[in-house]
Design a protein around this motif. Sequence first.
Motif, PDB file in Angstrom:
ATOM      1  N   VAL A 176     -27.114  -1.251  73.407  1.00 31.55           N
ATOM      2  CA  VAL A 176     -28.504  -1.693  74.366  1.00 31.55           C
ATOM      3  C   VAL A 176     -28.629  -3.042  74.102  1.00 31.55           C
ATOM      4  O   VAL A 176     -29.069  -3.684  74.951  1.00 31.55           O
ATOM      5  CB  VAL A 176     -29.498  -0.677  74.024  1.00 31.55           C
ATOM      6  N   LYS A 177     -28.378  -3.478  72.921  1.00 30.42           N
ATOM      7  CA  LYS A 177     -28.712  -5.046  72.462  1.00 30.42           C
ATOM      8  C   LYS A 177     -27.810  -5.998  73.719  1.00 30.42           C
ATOM      9  O   LYS A 177     -28.369  -6.812  74.293  1.00 30.42           O
ATOM     10  CB  LYS A 177     -28.248  -5.383  71.326  1.00 30.42           C
ATOM     11  N   VAL A 206     -29.267  -5.780  77.187  1.00 31.51           N
ATOM     12  CA  VAL A 206     -30.571  -6.548  77.173  1.00 31.51           C
ATOM     13  C   VAL A 206     -30.226  -8.253  77.360  1.00 31.51           C
ATOM     14  O   VAL A 206     -30.787  -8.821  78.327  1.00 31.51           O
ATOM     15  CB  VAL A 206     -31.464  -6.391  75.965  1.00 31.51           C
ATOM     16  N   ILE A 265     -29.240  -8.560  80.859  1.00 27.17           N
ATOM     17  CA  ILE A 265     -30.379  -8.379  81.683  1.00 27.17           C
ATOM     18  C   ILE A 265     -30.899  -9.823  81.872  1.00 27.17           C
ATOM     19  O   ILE A 265     -31.370 -10.364  82.782  1.00 27.17           O
ATOM     20  CB  ILE A 265     -31.216  -7.300  81.430  1.00 27.17           C
ATOM     21  N   ILE A 266     -31.202 -10.301  80.448  1.00 30.05           N
ATOM     22  CA  ILE A 266     -31.864 -11.720  80.418  1.00 30.05           C
ATOM     23  C   ILE A 266     -31.300 -12.773  81.105  1.00 30.05           C
ATOM     24  O   ILE A 266     -31.786 -13.597  81.826  1.00 30.05           O
ATOM     25  CB  ILE A 266     -32.302 -11.930  78.744  1.00 30.05           C
ATOM     26  N   LEU A 281     -31.332 -12.700  84.642  1.00 39.24           N
ATOM     27  CA  LEU A 281     -32.648 -13.000  84.967  1.00 39.24           C
ATOM     28  C   LEU A 281     -32.982 -14.698  85.112  1.00 39.24           C
ATOM     29  O   LEU A 281     -33.510 -15.108  86.112  1.00 39.24           O
ATOM     30  CB  LEU A 281     -33.651 -12.503  83.965  1.00 39.24           C
ATOM     31  N   ALA A 337     -30.714 -15.990  87.756  1.00 41.96           N
ATOM     32  CA  ALA A 337     -31.393 -15.749  89.351  1.00 41.96           C
ATOM     33  C   ALA A 337     -32.447 -16.644  89.423  1.00 41.96           C
ATOM     34  O   ALA A 337     -32.653 -17.142  90.447  1.00 41.96           O
ATOM     35  CB  ALA A 337     -31.747 -14.480  89.460  1.00 41.96           C
ATOM     36  N   SER A 338     -33.173 -16.934  88.354  1.00 40.40           N
ATOM     37  CA  SER A 338     -34.240 -17.789  88.617  1.00 40.40           C
ATOM     38  C   SER A 338     -33.924 -19.356  88.979  1.00 40.40           C
ATOM     39  O   SER A 338     -34.531 -20.026  89.665  1.00 40.40           O
ATOM     40  CB  SER A 338     -35.184 -17.946  87.274  1.00 40.40           C
ATOM     41  N   LEU A 394     -23.286  -9.216  87.312  1.00 40.40           N
ATOM     42  CA  LEU A 394     -23.733  -7.756  87.860  1.00 40.40           C
ATOM     43  C   LEU A 394     -22.694  -6.686  87.602  1.00 40.40           C
ATOM     44  O   LEU A 394     -23.131  -5.601  87.547  1.00 40.40           O
ATOM     45  CB  LEU A 394     -23.851  -8.016  89.468  1.00 40.40           C
TER      46      LEU A 394
END
Lengths: 421, 554
Positions: B68-69, B72, B75-76, B79, B82-83, B133
């Motif tokens: 899960v680490k 995460v 995901i970060i 994120l 994408a910004s 992705l």
Amino acid sequence: MNWLDLSSSAFMAAFFLYCFGFMFYVVAFAGRKWSHGDPERFQRKWGKVAITVSSLGLAGHLVFFFARWIGQGHIPVSNMYEFMTFLGMAVMIAFVIISLIYRRLILGIITLPLVIIIISYASVFPQEVQPLIPALNSIWLKIHVTTAALGEAFLAVGFAAGLLHLLRTVNYSKGADDAKSKKERFWVETTLFMLLVACGFIISVFGFRMAGYEAEFKQEKVDVTQAGEAVTETNTVKYSMPPIVKPYNSTVVKAEEFLGANKPLFEAPSWMNGVNAGRKLNTVIWSLLTGAILYGLLRLLFRKQLGAVIHPMTTDIDPDDLDEISYRAIAIGFPIFTLGALIFAMIWAQIAWSRFWGWDPKEVWALITWLFYSAYLHLRLSRGWHGKRSSWLTVIGFVIIMFTLIGVNLVIAGLHSYAGV
Amino acid sequence: MFQNTKCKCGHQNPTGTVLCEACGRSLGEEAEADGTELLEMRYDGAARRSQKSNPSLLDRVWNFFSSVKVAVYLIIITLIGASLGTIYPQESTFIDAPDLSSYYKDTYGISGEIYYALGLSHTFESWWFVLLLVMIGTSLVVCSLDRVLPLYRALNKQQIRKHESFLLRQRACYSGTIDADADGWVDRFEAQAKKQHYKVIRKDGALLAEKNRFSRWGPYVNHIGLILFLLAVLARAVPAWQMDEYLTIPEGDTLRIEGTNYYVKNEDFTVEFYSDDVLPKELKGTARVKLYRTDAVMYECTANCTADAKTSQLKEVKRHPIEVNSPLEYKGYKLYQFDFDNTPILRDVKPVLVDKKTGKEYGPFKLSISDPETSYQLGPYQLELRQRFMEFAIGDDGRPVTKSREPKAPAFIFLLHGPGLAEGGEPFIYFPMQKDKAAFSQDKLNAALTDRFDINVKGMDNVNFVEFSTFLNVRKDLAMPYIWIGLAISMIGLTMGAYWHHRRIWVRLDGTRVTIGAHTNKNWFGMRSDLAAALKAAGNEVDPKSLDNGGNRT
């Protein structure tokens, strides 16, 4: 009296009721210490008053919303003013729902000022009724915008509870001089300062608007076309706040005197060469300045950190409860946000723009918000990030939401530009 | 690392097990130390696949994605990536792409140039973003499989009677004494739990009350939906599944949708504006559009199918007024109102040939701009079409050229034959639009012939032009149903997981002593009040808050 007049009266009523509601919450929690009788009873009594007054505020807000809907013939969520007032209402609704589940009055101490800031911010934008443009003329306007705002509202309540949790758990006792406590106090203070800067923005806008301040600049922008010719484009930029910075490469056409000064102090840097970049920078400076003055005054008044002022009001709340309320609000808000801001948005985009996803800045930022909160949930559920760490994440999450809602429109624009001024 | 996974109760657990599958005692290093910390209840303490000893290469890849680490982090990073893509407009937002290499530099200066050079101007199509992705998708599959199977097994074969150390180390727990009538006490407890919709199992002086177990599957259902969604997004890369064309159709025209057997006619285009009295102050006087509409007809070709709609045999299949939020849909094709153009397009003119010497007029003749005849016989004269320009211009070498295929400045060069003219005819250039005639000085170009002949249009009746052209976006996207199904599944999973809570209460009786532990994956507040209510009904009244065994305070 027609529907639109009723609507704006109801809005004013709601605004003042929220302000009084907030004051009663403060009385209930801060006043407990100076009550002569039983502090529990005192808090219950004033808590009831606070709930009643703020519920009346919400009732007024609902009247505003539906009266405007009837008056203008379409749902009032189609421009920045309408959207932000709706968001404020949604935060109130989320607050009421969470309060009904957990019955913790203390949430009002952060939530009500948040709502007041949001709806005052809304009032900065033009309030006249505008007829719908074809792109917005769809049933999905109702569905997408309202669900997305409600989801964001729950996430905002999650932030309010998270911030309270921090105010409750960060060490404000005398002699807590270790680096960690200092750092935590600094960031809580910074968060509160940012909220004051938002107030500063609103105060400066309305202050100068009431004073009728105006300044005007002529900005020249030189572009070199592909054929190598230099083309000069001249724009007029109007300021409604005294110019601390003037637009890049511009001359003063007219500037009223303010505090004896009628000339700008600086010029915006050359890379800020957009037509409105100078004005936006000027507004940011005024907001920071007013926010700083506000903060300074409060510090003078209390003679301690603002966190230390609020902290004692929170001491008899169990921090775990606040942590859970914050998490619960986010757990409730996240699916609603997913549905409203992503799924319904995709359905509408497919109908209106022929593609469900186009990497438009607003879409990307909604995705960023979603990714951030999914990271929050994974960290919390699988990595055991409870308590303070999770609360700090709610603060960051709230900043991202606000940027998605406001920053994107003001700074980046894109297809959702109609939500701007 | 060697780990003894045999529990004191005699049960042999798989490597990686945290809590004994049989009695719930905690295993591993702290098993001996009789800890008092709260138990780690994730996945009910079951071993995950990724916790195999002696991992092979495949296992290592599996382990990487099962963390899960890592998820995460992915995901970060996504994120942040994408910004970055929202700083400046993406290349894909330009339909008529300008010269991109200079566009970013010219518009945004040095930072724009860097942005373009780094490839951030197409962030969302870049290899690294797509890779992120894909990695998130992989992580979704692996993480879910790694956890859902052990969790399913653990929840499916729960032991009713748990060890005291298991119960007292739950986040909500209780221990106390009851009166001699143990059965009556448990009956009352059970009745209240059932009232609160718990499923209750009793066995050897122990009780398990459980509800909403399905909510535990919520996250996994959500992940399945997301995986399906991501696969559908990848499937959109299959060219045959996709179509994205733009059509510009002048009013009254019928055009073929490129690459298909379908034709679209723009019967009528309407644009309506709001009148000033409904506009607020600051918008008065601006043209605020109320409606764009194309009355469109879709045809299917049955024979002679060519690009020319006139000669193709068409059969009407669908008729629909296309508006911004209401596309025409037919067999997977969707036609969207995209934009419109209100520059008038000259369709045809009916000019006459004037013999200036005699004042005699010949004609009129119908000159179609897009489809002119090759020659026109006018009295004794003949106009033979030599060249046609849609947007006339003088090129760098001084020769006439056409700048585009749009009839923005049409021009015709005829050879004029007839009495009094040279044997092979004499060239005559004709601009149907008055503005072009002046701009390009038709009279000068025609030199000597100017004094003898003219071609002109008598009155606006003889000019036929189209006021509007509609821009339609034609789309086909066969992956869409899967996208929607994926999203729907994901939403169902989110709802299951977020709005219902899996709650369990274990009760263990030892004579007159009762030990209770309760667990939920969220909303401890509700869990405690459920337990307090059941205790109260059974005869032990407690404050819900007192059941709190301390949280995961960090």
